[in-house]
Design an enzyme around this catalytic site. Structure first.
Site: not given
Ligand code: GUN
Length: 279
Positions: A53, A97, A120
């Site tokens: 990211k 995350q 998200d």
């Molecule tokens: N962990 C795995 N996929 C995601 C996601 O799309 N968002 C977040 N915040 N954590 C994740």
């Protein structure tokens, strides 16, 4: 002929467009959009996702703030950090995350994020907006799935889409998003009886079950479009929830793993960050 939709190529095109847009924003004297990603602990998969990211943000000119916290961080400490990010006008998007360590309540944390910065799309306000078909933040993977279907030249209006999986991150929101776009949606899950027969009715299959190569040609209608959201590691190799080689000749459109939905998820996170910036 089966058409393969490569998410990495589509994501690159969309990212290139966003990079130009951001260059223009900055050239006009405005500050850069900014995404803040918070990671608690050192789970290797999460560390790798977070790095991806960070890299993607930098590639297109989004400022990336990474906050890495030790595993022992308390819920109160995390809430206080999120509160500071909520108040900070130079931060547009906040992503915590997941999964979080067990001593931290995920719901409490997600609910503490400003819904206007929830890139998200997991805050209840944004979930409610999706379910009432109002403009809000939609989770990134479902957005990526929609883009890939669109890229295949398929209009979901009136199509029968079978979604396998009902998670809050993918299965549930993608089903609702498809329904909002006038698809007829069947949601299947681990308790579904006669899964094969139901899947075989789908013009489009969206597979997010988390089981390596589970979907074989017996699940696929002739000429179907198969979107594989799965990410599994088998003998050190990445593979999807779809048995790609087995179903390939049966479908008209398929997405590979890797280079499929995965790169689109990050791309849609960047899109959501840009949307948060404009808001
Ligand atoms: N962990 C795995 N996929 C995601 C996601 O799309 N968002 C977040 N915040 N954590 C994740």
């Amino acid at each position: 002929m089966t058409r393969v939709i490569y998410g990495n190529e589509l994501a690159k095109r969309i990212k290139d467009e966003m990079a130009i847009e951001i260059k223009d924003i900055v050239a006009k004297g405005n500050r850069r959009p900014c995404l803040c990603v918070i990671l608690v602990g050192e789970d290797p998969a999460s560390v790798s996702y977070v790095k991806g990211k960070d890299k993607a943000c930098k590639e297109i000119g989004i400022e990336s703030k990474m906050i890495s916290l030790p595993f022992e961080t308390t819920q109160e400490q995390l809430l206080s950090i999120i509160d500071r990010c909520n108040q900070d006008d130079t931060i547009d998007g906040i992503l915590v995350q997941l999964p979080l360590p067990k001593h931290i309540n995920e719901k409490v944390i997600i609910n503490s994020i400003d819904p206007g910065k929830d890139v998200d799309g997991l805050h209840p306000v944004n979930v409610a907006k999706l379910y009432s078909n109002e403009d809000g933040f939609i989770p990134c993977t479902p957005l990526g799935v929609m883009k890939m279907i669109e890229e295949a030249g398929i209009n979901v209006d009136g199509k029968h889409v079978v979604v396998i999986g009902r998670s809050k991150l993918v299965g549930s929101p993608v089903s609702r998003l498809l329904l909002n776009n006038n698809a007829t949606v069947t949601m299947c899950h681990s308790h579904t009886a006669d899964l094969k027969a139901i899947c075989k009715q789908g013009d489009i299959l969206v597979v997010c079950v988390g089981k390596a190569k589970m979907i074989t040609k017996e699940y696929v209608k002739d000429g179907a479009c198969v979107i594989d959201v799965g990410v599994n590691r088998v003998n050190g190799k990445l593979c999807g929830d779809v048995d790609y080689d087995d179903v390939f000749d049966k479908c008209s459109v398929i997405t590979p793993v890797p280079k499929g939905v995965g790169p689109m998820t990050i791309c849609m996170l960047l899109k959501n960050t840009l949307k948060a910036y404009y808001k």
